[in-house]
Motif scaffolding. Structure first.
Motif, PDB file in Angstrom:
ATOM      1  N   GLY A   1       0.758  -1.182   0.128  1.00 24.40           N
ATOM      2  CA  GLY A   1      -0.127  -0.070  -0.063  1.00 24.40           C
ATOM      3  C   GLY A   1       0.955   1.271  -0.157  1.00 24.40           C
ATOM      4  O   GLY A   1       1.958   1.175   0.402  1.00 24.40           O
TER       5      GLY A   1
ATOM      6  N   MET B   1      -4.989   2.656   3.903  1.00 21.56           N
ATOM      7  CA  MET B   1      -3.823   1.867   4.577  1.00 21.56           C
ATOM      8  C   MET B   1      -4.409   1.272   5.952  1.00 21.56           C
ATOM      9  O   MET B   1      -4.193   0.090   5.966  1.00 21.56           O
ATOM     10  CB  MET B   1      -2.777   2.749   4.812  1.00 21.56           C
ATOM     11  CG  MET B   1      -2.333   3.722   3.982  1.00 21.56           C
ATOM     12  SD  MET B   1      -1.475   2.769   2.484  1.00 21.56           S
ATOM     13  CE  MET B   1      -1.492   3.934   1.227  1.00 21.56           C
TER      14      MET B   1
ATOM     15  N   CYS C   1       2.861  -1.021   4.089  1.00 19.02           N
ATOM     16  CA  CYS C   1       2.251   0.271   3.780  1.00 19.02           C
ATOM     17  C   CYS C   1       3.212   1.396   3.822  1.00 19.02           C
ATOM     18  O   CYS C   1       3.731   1.416   4.915  1.00 19.02           O
ATOM     19  CB  CYS C   1       1.045   0.531   4.220  1.00 19.02           C
ATOM     20  SG  CYS C   1      -0.649  -0.368   3.909  1.00 19.02           S
TER      21      CYS C   1
ATOM     22  N   CYS D   1       3.214   4.941   4.597  1.00 21.22           N
ATOM     23  CA  CYS D   1       2.163   5.956   5.057  1.00 21.22           C
ATOM     24  C   CYS D   1       2.554   6.844   6.167  1.00 21.22           C
ATOM     25  O   CYS D   1       3.966   6.613   6.916  1.00 21.22           O
ATOM     26  CB  CYS D   1       0.962   5.117   5.347  1.00 21.22           C
ATOM     27  SG  CYS D   1       1.139   3.971   6.706  1.00 21.22           S
TER      28      CYS D   1
END
Length: 296
Positions: free
Chosen positions: A96, A132, A144, A146
């Protein structure tokens, strides 16, 4: 239950389309349909509902999906461990990522990773913090890129970099030449907000500081917001990273007081991570240690 049938179901459910699932897995649409129908017959009830707009999980399908995902992930882990024993890294990693990181960091990361592990395939899912959190909690991704997830998201967190949040002002704005922009002044300007109520970095800063900006426009895409600021329709803010390669009549001004976010990798569980995922994390760390991601 054959693992490939489970993969077909998960892909169709995640993408909302038999056709998209077939393309992602390298099968024909009819092949994917047969596999899922066979799985439904084996289990004894429908897992997907079909319609003109695509497919979605039935109520019973939603109940089954965590166990099927666990089965598929376990089978993938077995395959990767077997390959590791033979000193051949293989497998599939699902990542992600923010759109900005996909554009600016991932090309360099994937290029370096592919040279070392050419038999590992990578699937990218792009989205925001809310996406996410969902993907991590359901373990549909291996990691992910993020900002740090909130406490409702169960994961291991690996910080990578700190990025500054800056205000986007039209070039002609009276504060465009200021050294800093008072945080409270966001309430005094026509404001353009990207993806409101999606737990974005904008949402988090506005919420944590109890701000009530005068929202005149909303967009789903930061680049659209940037261009609207460039056109003089209002002000906004975002990470420096996002607009690093954008050109427009926009001036970036730091906040007063300064505002920062930490970007990193969220992993559902490092202890349960596949060998291919661990190799990927090592590759990212090596690039960061050599300062190869933060420079143009």
């Amino acid at each position: 239950m054959e693992t490939i049938k489970g993969k077909a179901l998960l892909m169709a459910a995640d993408l909302g389309s038999m056709t998209a699932a077939a393309e992602a897995l390298g099968y024909t649409q009819s092949g994917i349909t047969r596999m899922i129908s066979s799985l439904e017959e084996e289990i004894g009830f429908p897992l997907l509902s079909r319609g003109k707009a695509g497919v979605k999980l039935t109520e019973n399908g939603r109940l089954m999906i965590p166990a099927i995902r666990k089965m598929v992930n376990a089978a993938e882990l077995v395959n990767q461990l077997a390959a590791e024993v033979q000193h051949v890294a293989t497998g599939v990693i699902t990542i992600g990522s923010y759109f900005s990181i996909s554009a600016l960091w991932l090309p360099k990361i994937l290029s370096a990773f592919e040279k070392k592990y050419p038999k590992v395939s990578i699937r990218i899912q792009e989205g925001g913090n809310q996406d996410m959190a969902k993907w991590i909690n359901e373990k549909s991704v291996d990691c992910c890129f993020c900002a740090k997830p909130d406490r409702s998201t169960v994961c291991d967190w690996i910080p990578i970099s700190t990025d500054e949040l800056v205000v986007w002002l039209p070039e002609t704005h009276k504060k465009a030449g200021w050294k800093s922009f008072p945080l409270a002044d966001l309430e005094k300007e026509p404001f353009i907000q990207t993806s409101p109520n999606k737990d974005t970095d904008l949402d988090r800063l506005i919420r944590s500081n109890h701000l009530q900006p005068d929202v005149r426009f909303t967009t789903r895409d930061a680049f659209s917001t940037y261009n609207m600021v460039s056109a003089g329709l209002g002000v906004s803010f975002n990470q420096r990273l996002i607009s690093r390669e954008w050109n427009g009549h926009v001036v970036e001004v730091p906040f007063d007081p300064p505002q920062y976010i930490v970007l990193g990798l969220a992993v559902p569980s490092l202890q349960e991570a596949s060998p291919a995922t661990l190799h990927f994390l090592e590759c990212v760390k090596e690039l960061m240690d050599n300062d190869e991601l933060l420079t143009d």
